[in-house]
Design a protein around this motif. Structure first.
Motif, PDB file in Angstrom:
ATOM      1  N   VAL A 336       0.830  -1.207   0.000  1.00  0.00           N
ATOM      2  CA  VAL A 336       0.000   0.000   0.000  1.00  0.00           C
ATOM      3  C   VAL A 336       0.866   1.259   0.000  1.00  0.00           C
ATOM      4  N   VAL A 337       1.883   1.287   0.869  1.00  0.00           N
ATOM      5  CA  VAL A 337       2.750   2.464   0.957  1.00  0.00           C
ATOM      6  C   VAL A 337       3.529   2.654  -0.340  1.00  0.00           C
ATOM      7  N   SER A 338       3.980   1.552  -0.964  1.00  0.00           N
ATOM      8  CA  SER A 338       4.730   1.654  -2.214  1.00  0.00           C
ATOM      9  C   SER A 338       3.896   2.274  -3.325  1.00  0.00           C
ATOM     10  N   VAL A 339       2.595   1.998  -3.316  1.00  0.00           N
ATOM     11  CA  VAL A 339       1.711   2.583  -4.330  1.00  0.00           C
ATOM     12  C   VAL A 339       1.661   4.098  -4.192  1.00  0.00           C
ATOM     13  N   PHE A 340       1.545   4.585  -2.954  1.00  0.00           N
ATOM     14  CA  PHE A 340       1.386   6.024  -2.733  1.00  0.00           C
ATOM     15  C   PHE A 340       2.712   6.776  -2.815  1.00  0.00           C
ATOM     16  N   LEU A 341       3.808   6.167  -2.357  1.00  0.00           N
ATOM     17  CA  LEU A 341       5.083   6.881  -2.329  1.00  0.00           C
ATOM     18  C   LEU A 341       5.838   6.810  -3.650  1.00  0.00           C
ATOM     19  N   TRP A 342       5.835   5.648  -4.287  1.00  0.00           N
ATOM     20  CA  TRP A 342       6.667   5.458  -5.474  1.00  0.00           C
ATOM     21  C   TRP A 342       5.882   5.069  -6.720  1.00  0.00           C
ATOM     22  N   GLY A 343       4.559   5.130  -6.634  1.00  0.00           N
ATOM     23  CA  GLY A 343       3.742   4.818  -7.800  1.00  0.00           C
ATOM     24  C   GLY A 343       3.825   3.363  -8.223  1.00  0.00           C
ATOM     25  N   PHE A 344       4.027   2.471  -7.264  1.00  0.00           N
ATOM     26  CA  PHE A 344       4.121   1.043  -7.580  1.00  0.00           C
ATOM     27  C   PHE A 344       2.790   0.542  -8.134  1.00  0.00           C
ATOM     28  N   VAL A 345       2.865  -0.214  -9.230  1.00  0.00           N
ATOM     29  CA  VAL A 345       1.663  -0.737  -9.883  1.00  0.00           C
ATOM     30  C   VAL A 345       1.450  -2.197  -9.477  1.00  0.00           C
ATOM     31  N   ILE A 346       0.321  -2.461  -8.836  1.00  0.00           N
ATOM     32  CA  ILE A 346      -0.001  -3.830  -8.405  1.00  0.00           C
ATOM     33  C   ILE A 346      -0.747  -4.523  -9.537  1.00  0.00           C
ATOM     34  N   THR A 347      -0.080  -5.452 -10.197  1.00  0.00           N
ATOM     35  CA  THR A 347      -0.688  -6.191 -11.306  1.00  0.00           C
ATOM     36  C   THR A 347      -1.391  -7.442 -10.788  1.00  0.00           C
ATOM     37  N   LEU A 348      -2.161  -8.072 -11.655  1.00  0.00           N
ATOM     38  CA  LEU A 348      -2.866  -9.303 -11.291  1.00  0.00           C
ATOM     39  C   LEU A 348      -1.866 -10.415 -10.980  1.00  0.00           C
ATOM     40  N   GLN A 349      -0.782 -10.494 -11.751  1.00  0.00           N
ATOM     41  CA  GLN A 349       0.232 -11.521 -11.524  1.00  0.00           C
ATOM     42  C   GLN A 349       0.941 -11.301 -10.185  1.00  0.00           C
ATOM     43  N   PHE A 350       1.251 -10.048  -9.877  1.00  0.00           N
ATOM     44  CA  PHE A 350       1.875  -9.745  -8.589  1.00  0.00           C
ATOM     45  C   PHE A 350       0.930 -10.105  -7.446  1.00  0.00           C
ATOM     46  N   SER A 351      -0.348  -9.782  -7.600  1.00  0.00           N
ATOM     47  CA  SER A 351      -1.332 -10.078  -6.561  1.00  0.00           C
ATOM     48  C   SER A 351      -1.454 -11.579  -6.328  1.00  0.00           C
ATOM     49  N   ALA A 352      -1.495 -12.354  -7.434  1.00  0.00           N
ATOM     50  CA  ALA A 352      -1.606 -13.811  -7.301  1.00  0.00           C
ATOM     51  C   ALA A 352      -0.388 -14.387  -6.586  1.00  0.00           C
ATOM     52  N   GLY A 353       0.794 -13.915  -6.969  1.00  0.00           N
ATOM     53  CA  GLY A 353       2.009 -14.398  -6.316  1.00  0.00           C
ATOM     54  C   GLY A 353       2.047 -14.033  -4.844  1.00  0.00           C
TER      55      GLY A 353
END
Length: 376
Positions: A336-353
């Protein structure tokens, strides 16, 4: 190190693990003499359910330990990532590792000083277990060197990987620790644990495949995900072997956790200084040991040094399931923090892993079923 293992690292920082492994009930006693300082042969009694719920202010210490473990696991990684992506002069990570070990040693010595009641008592205690028992102290050099290597590798990995990706991938330390435990400690894994290791490997693979391997620039700092992956894999191997080797040394040992920390940190300072001048010697001579330091860097060092010790204190109130839950929460917080601070994109593959890794952590932390004895 950076695991709450020693560190961290790993107390353990943690980086915090190597400290928590010494909480086994040691009841070996010996005859005291004027030449041999008194040493506590066991830690305070293990907390009962009543003790855990009767804490000050009515706080359940199990939930307090969950908060501390989650905060340490998530905050340390996020803080390191933040300091490694700030624009401007970049500090030398090798110097940060040395300072964290130094502060950890001083903190452990202060605790023993309070227990003994005087500097003379502290000196006698350290002298006996370091000089008189030098063979036992020398054995600690192996995990100490490995923990220093692990902490330096973690800086390399976090500098080149997103915080969330590092958090998920670093759970491979569960696999390396399990494998080394089977071969070095003759431990037996049940089917559920073997299944969890398979899920862990598949989950981490999915997370890594969801990331690009191309070099990229973040805040004018060039980062190589492939270098980060190699660093985190080597760090997991170092963490697993050091943790198991340290556990093997502690079996039947009468030395307190704080004395062990002094040995580990003492070796860590020496080996860490060698690493500083081997890799960054010219930079240190030209720009100074504290080049690039700011308030955030000192915060990271304090988290590595004192956070691991704090985890070692509260971890006795947490069972394996609670520790696994804290790890899962730390991964979610990092995402969650990575999304807001560095614009990290959570993909479906990342979520599954990530889901597979979280499930693997939970399965591995489940207690082994008790074997029922048939009546004669």
């Amino acid at each position: 190190g950076i695991n709450a293992e020693y560190g961290a690292s790993h107390i353990c920082f943690f980086v915090p693990r190597r400290c928590s492994s010494v909480q086994s009930d040691r009841k070996t006693a010996y005859t005291r003499s004027p030449q041999r300082p008194s040493v506590p042969t066991s830690f305070p009694h293990q907390p009962t359910e009543k003790m855990a719920t009767a804490a000050k202010g009515g706080i359940d210490l199990k939930y307090l330990s969950l908060i501390v473990l989650t905060f340490q696991n998530a905050t340390l990684i996020l803080s390191i990532r933040y300091t490694r992506t700030l624009p401007g002069d970049m500090y030398l990570s090798t110097t940060a590792v040395v300072l964290a070990e130094l502060f950890k040693m001083l903190a452990s010595a202060a605790i023993i000083w309070k227990e003994k009641g005087s500097l003379e008592g502290l000196w006698q205690h350290v002298y006996y277990f370091t000089v008189v028992q030098w063979k036992d102290a020398l054995k600690i050099s192996v995990p100490a060197i490995l923990y220093v290597i692990q902490n330096n590798l973690q800086y390399v990995a976090i500098s080149n990987l997103e915080a969330a990706v590092f958090q998920v991938t670093y759970q491979l330390k569960i696999m390396t620790t399990a494998i080394f435990s089977v071969f070095l400690l003759n431990k037996t894994l049940i089917k559920t644990q073997w299944l969890s290791l398979v899920l862990l490997f598949v989950g981490v693979s999915l997370v890594q495949l969801s990331q690009t391997s191309e070099t990229k620039t973040v805040s004018n700092v060039e980062q190589s995900p492939m270098l980060g992956l190699v660093a985190v894999l080597l760090s997991c191997c170092s963490s697993g072997f050091a943790g198991v080797y340290f556990e093997k040394l502690l079996k039947g040992s009468e030395i307190s956790i704080w004395m062990r920390n002094i040995h580990l940190a003492g070796y860590g300072v020496v080996v860490g200084l060698f690493g500083v001048f081997w890799t960054d010697g010219s930079t240190v001579q030209e720009k100074g040991f504290f080049y690039g330091y700011n308030a955030w860097v000192w915060w990271v060092i304090a988290m590595q040094a004192f956070g691991g010790l704090l985890v070692a204190v509260v971890v006795k109130y947490a069972d394996n399931i609670l520790k696994g839950f804290a790890t899962s929460l730390a991964i979610i917080v990092s995402c969650v923090v990575s999304v807001f601070l560095w614009g990290f994109v959570i993909t479906l593959q990342f979520s599954a892993g990530t889901v597979l890794v979280l499930g693997a952590v939970y399965l591995y932390s489940l207690p082994k079923p008790q074997t029922k004895l048939l009546p004669a």
